[in-house]
Design an enzyme around this catalytic site. Structure first.
Site, PDB file in Angstrom:
ATOM      1  N   ASN A  32      46.418  39.865  11.685  1.00 27.32           N
ATOM      2  CA  ASN A  32      45.005  40.029  11.368  1.00 27.32           C
ATOM      3  C   ASN A  32      44.580  41.380  11.920  1.00 27.32           C
ATOM      4  O   ASN A  32      44.385  41.527  13.122  1.00 27.32           O
ATOM      5  CB  ASN A  32      44.206  38.884  12.019  1.00 27.32           C
ATOM      6  CG  ASN A  32      42.707  39.069  11.894  1.00 27.32           C
ATOM      7  OD1 ASN A  32      42.238  39.918  11.128  1.00 27.32           O
ATOM      8  ND2 ASN A  32      41.946  38.278  12.642  1.00 27.32           N
TER       9      ASN A  32
ATOM     10  N   LYS B 112      41.880  42.998  11.525  1.00 31.15           N
ATOM     11  CA  LYS B 112      40.434  43.088  11.812  1.00 31.15           C
ATOM     12  C   LYS B 112      39.875  44.402  11.248  1.00 31.15           C
ATOM     13  O   LYS B 112      40.366  44.882  10.235  1.00 31.15           O
ATOM     14  CB  LYS B 112      40.183  42.925  13.306  1.00 31.15           C
ATOM     15  CG  LYS B 112      40.869  41.668  13.867  1.00 31.15           C
ATOM     16  CD  LYS B 112      40.406  41.291  15.236  1.00 31.15           C
ATOM     17  CE  LYS B 112      41.149  40.031  15.680  1.00 31.15           C
ATOM     18  NZ  LYS B 112      40.734  39.542  16.977  1.00 31.15           N
TER      19      LYS B 112
ATOM     20  N   HIS C  69      37.047  32.666  11.076  1.00 33.36           N
ATOM     21  CA  HIS C  69      37.487  33.300  12.324  1.00 33.36           C
ATOM     22  C   HIS C  69      36.334  33.278  13.332  1.00 33.36           C
ATOM     23  O   HIS C  69      35.173  33.418  12.951  1.00 33.36           O
ATOM     24  CB  HIS C  69      37.937  34.736  12.049  1.00 33.36           C
ATOM     25  CG  HIS C  69      38.623  35.354  13.213  1.00 33.36           C
ATOM     26  ND1 HIS C  69      37.936  35.853  14.301  1.00 33.36           N
ATOM     27  CD2 HIS C  69      39.937  35.504  13.501  1.00 33.36           C
ATOM     28  CE1 HIS C  69      38.803  36.296  15.199  1.00 33.36           C
ATOM     29  NE2 HIS C  69      40.028  36.090  14.739  1.00 33.36           N
TER      30      HIS C  69
ATOM     31  N   GLU D 142      35.217  35.397  15.280  1.00 33.84           N
ATOM     32  CA  GLU D 142      34.340  36.586  15.257  1.00 33.84           C
ATOM     33  C   GLU D 142      33.317  36.477  14.134  1.00 33.84           C
ATOM     34  O   GLU D 142      32.185  36.947  14.264  1.00 33.84           O
ATOM     35  CB  GLU D 142      35.199  37.855  15.128  1.00 33.84           C
ATOM     36  CG  GLU D 142      35.910  38.157  16.443  1.00 33.84           C
ATOM     37  CD  GLU D 142      37.254  38.845  16.295  1.00 33.84           C
ATOM     38  OE1 GLU D 142      37.553  39.386  15.209  1.00 33.84           O
ATOM     39  OE2 GLU D 142      38.021  38.825  17.280  1.00 33.84           O
TER      40      GLU D 142
ATOM     41  N   GLU E  65      42.682  28.910  17.591  1.00 34.69           N
ATOM     42  CA  GLU E  65      42.427  30.130  18.342  1.00 34.69           C
ATOM     43  C   GLU E  65      41.345  29.875  19.386  1.00 34.69           C
ATOM     44  O   GLU E  65      40.149  29.977  19.077  1.00 34.69           O
ATOM     45  CB  GLU E  65      41.962  31.247  17.396  1.00 34.69           C
ATOM     46  CG  GLU E  65      42.961  31.592  16.319  1.00 34.69           C
ATOM     47  CD  GLU E  65      42.789  33.034  15.831  1.00 34.69           C
ATOM     48  OE1 GLU E  65      43.749  33.777  15.924  1.00 34.69           O
ATOM     49  OE2 GLU E  65      41.687  33.388  15.403  1.00 34.69           O
TER      50      GLU E  65
ATOM     51  N   GLY F  50      41.894  38.480  22.107  1.00 35.90           N
ATOM     52  CA  GLY F  50      41.667  39.867  22.525  1.00 35.90           C
ATOM     53  C   GLY F  50      41.501  40.053  24.021  1.00 35.90           C
ATOM     54  O   GLY F  50      41.104  41.129  24.467  1.00 35.90           O
TER      55      GLY F  50
ATOM     56  N   SER G 277      45.871  36.478  21.850  1.00 35.82           N
ATOM     57  CA  SER G 277      46.719  37.277  22.748  1.00 35.82           C
ATOM     58  C   SER G 277      48.202  36.948  22.647  1.00 35.82           C
ATOM     59  O   SER G 277      48.920  37.009  23.644  1.00 35.82           O
ATOM     60  CB  SER G 277      46.220  37.156  24.196  1.00 35.82           C
ATOM     61  OG  SER G 277      44.901  37.630  24.301  1.00 35.82           O
TER      62      SER G 277
HETATM   63  P1  PGA Z   1      44.414  38.774  19.370  1.00 34.83           P
HETATM   64  O1  PGA Z   1      43.564  38.271  18.111  1.00 34.83           O
HETATM   65  O2  PGA Z   1      45.871  38.558  19.024  1.00 34.83           O
HETATM   66  O3  PGA Z   1      44.079  40.241  19.488  1.00 34.83           O
HETATM   67  O4  PGA Z   1      44.004  37.986  20.540  1.00 34.83           O
HETATM   68  C1  PGA Z   1      43.916  37.097  17.423  1.00 34.83           C
HETATM   69  C2  PGA Z   1      42.907  36.800  16.357  1.00 34.83           C
HETATM   70  O5  PGA Z   1      41.716  37.058  16.564  1.00 34.83           O
HETATM   71  O6  PGA Z   1      43.259  36.299  15.271  1.00 34.83           O
END
Ligand code: PGA
Length: 256
Positions: A9, A11, A96, A98, A168, A174, A213
């Protein structure tokens, strides 16, 4: 043998030139490999068009990070699933955290998007997960249960093969602080049980990915867990070498 999907992903990162370079690098690392894992990249909308020629002949599939649930109309700035299908996107990430946090997407909106992705003949990666406050107040399973119940409402079980769930935990995204193996396995087991009771035996086809992460160092431990069917990877998917190492790890896990 369990099914595995390693999904990147990206982003809101990489312009179209940078996307091409990253995709080329990833495809280059997979040449002549007979992969057992499924591999997916989800670049920004602006890069989707040019991806087809790069991914052609490679095992890497193309996905989008979001969509609107209406097929067309006066929705300035939005992209419909039909537009994505036209660009040969096979997957769409929906719900997601976010998008839930910054764009106020509710479980009801996630459900509308899921219906529209499936009706268009595409696969959906539905993201669910608890915040740190919800975990600390022992609401994790209530939250997961609600997100699945409403998010997958009125979905016919025949679509199970086109649905992927990404667990998640919001606090792990992140932050560099992945959930522990125990936390992940416990949540994935719970999610699979919920899916079985909501959708019946067809739900056994639904892959449940972990996201938050994941990187080349913790991938082996996380991907080896019984109920983990891959990863949704943000930060580490932007580094070609790291993403390739996670894919190779997934292959090792499947061979073991
Ligand atoms: P990350 O993001 O691997 O940077 O923690 C995962 C995601 O948001 O799908």
């Amino acid at each position: 043998m369990k099914k595995m999907l390693i999904a990147g992903n990206w982003k809101m990162n990489t312009n179209s030139f940078e996307s091409e370079k990253l995709a080329e690098y990833i495809c280059g690392g997979l040449i002549d490999k007979q992969l057992k894992s499924n591999v997916l990249i989800c670049p920004p909308f602006t890069s989707l068009m040019t991806m087809n020629s790069i991914l052609k002949g490679s095992p890497v599939k193309l996905g989008a990070q979001n969509c609107h649930y209406e097929p067309n109309g006066a929705f300035t700035g939005e992209i419909s699933v039909q537009m994505l299908a036209h660009l040969h996107c096979e997957y769409v990430i929906i719900g997601h955290s976010e998008r839930r946090q910054y764009f106020f997407e509710t479980d009801e909106i996630v459900n509308k998007k899921l219906h529209s992705v499936l009706q268009a003949g595409m696969n959906a990666i539905v993201c669910i997960g608890e915040t740190i406050d919800e975990r600390q107040s022992s609401k994790t399973f209530d939250v997961l249960s609600r997100q699945l119940m409403i998010g997958l409402q009125n979905i016919d079980a025949s679509f199970c093969k086109n649905i992927v769930i990404a667990y998640e935990p919001v606090w792990a995204i992140g932050t560099g602080l992945a959930a522990t193996s125990e936390q992940v396995q416990e949540a994935h087991f719970f999610i699979k049980e919920e899916l079985l009771s909501n959708l019946g035996n067809d739900a056994m086809e639904i892959m449940v990915l972990y996201g938050g992460s994941m990187n080349e160092k913790n991938a082996c431990e996380l991907l080896s867990l019984k109920d983990v069917n891959g990863g949704l990877i943000g930060g580490a998917s932007l580094k070609g070498d790291s993403f390739l190492k996670i894919i190779y790890t997934s292959e090792d896990v499947l061979i073991q």
